[in-house]
Motif scaffolding. Structure first.
Motif, mmCIF file in Angstrom:
data_model
loop_
_atom_site.group_PDB
_atom_site.id
_atom_site.type_symbol
_atom_site.label_atom_id
_atom_site.label_comp_id
_atom_site.label_asym_id
_atom_site.label_seq_id
_atom_site.Cartn_x
_atom_site.Cartn_y
_atom_site.Cartn_z
ATOM 1 N N ILE A 148 -32.054 -25.520 3.056
ATOM 2 C CA ILE A 148 -32.738 -26.654 2.442
ATOM 3 C C ILE A 148 -32.328 -26.803 0.984
ATOM 4 O O ILE A 148 -32.649 -27.800 0.348
ATOM 5 N N PHE A 149 -31.646 -25.797 0.467
ATOM 6 C CA PHE A 149 -31.247 -25.816 -0.924
ATOM 7 C C PHE A 149 -29.890 -26.518 -1.100
ATOM 8 O O PHE A 149 -29.146 -26.712 -0.153
ATOM 9 N N THR A 150 -29.570 -26.831 -2.342
ATOM 10 C CA THR A 150 -28.307 -27.480 -2.690
ATOM 11 C C THR A 150 -27.329 -26.447 -3.232
ATOM 12 O O THR A 150 -27.712 -25.566 -3.990
ATOM 13 N N ILE A 151 -26.071 -26.577 -2.816
ATOM 14 C CA ILE A 151 -25.017 -25.707 -3.335
ATOM 15 C C ILE A 151 -24.405 -26.361 -4.556
ATOM 16 O O ILE A 151 -23.879 -27.472 -4.467
ATOM 17 N N TYR A 152 -24.501 -25.720 -5.676
ATOM 18 C CA TYR A 152 -23.937 -26.253 -6.918
ATOM 19 C C TYR A 152 -22.547 -25.662 -7.142
ATOM 20 O O TYR A 152 -21.666 -25.860 -6.318
#
Length: 120
Positions: A28-32
């Motif tokens: 659910i997280f974003t990969i930066y």
């Protein structure tokens, strides 16, 4: 828990090419920011290349002009195209990724590493 899985390493002759991949599990997280590091036997782990989510890249001088870092945000995958390989490129290559809800709140995850050996 996010997992990063590298693949594509192997044995190649000097002057040859390899393409490494690093696949991140769905989250659910974003990969930066993402990056490739390498560690030769008896040496510290060194930065090879980095790439932002928007595609801005940075390379260590030792690989400029030979390696290309790229990513597919839709597939959560990081790549490293390695050309004109030299024996001194021999190392275990690791990917990492900064993952979180926002760029200011991330955790850094590492893959397990993939061996690249350049030898005739």
């Amino acid at each position: 828990q996010v997992q990063l899985v590298e693949s594509g390493g192997g044995l190649v002759q000097p002057g040859g090419s390899l393409r490494l991949s690093c696949a991140a599990s769905r989250s659910i997280f974003t990969i930066y920011a993402m990056a490739w590091y390498r560690q030769a036997p008896g040496k510290q782990r060194d930065l090879v290349a980095t790439i932002t989510r928007g595609g801005s890249t940075m390379y260590d001088d030792s690989v400029k002009g030979r390696f290309t870092i790229s990513r597919d945000n839709a597939e959560n995958t990081l790549y490293l195209e390695m050309n004109s390989l030299k024996p001194e490129d021999t190392a275990v290559y690791y990917c990492n990724a900064d993952i979180g809800f926002s760029p200011r709140s991330v955790n850094r995850y590492w893959g397990q590493g993939t061996q690249v050996t350049v030898s005739s």
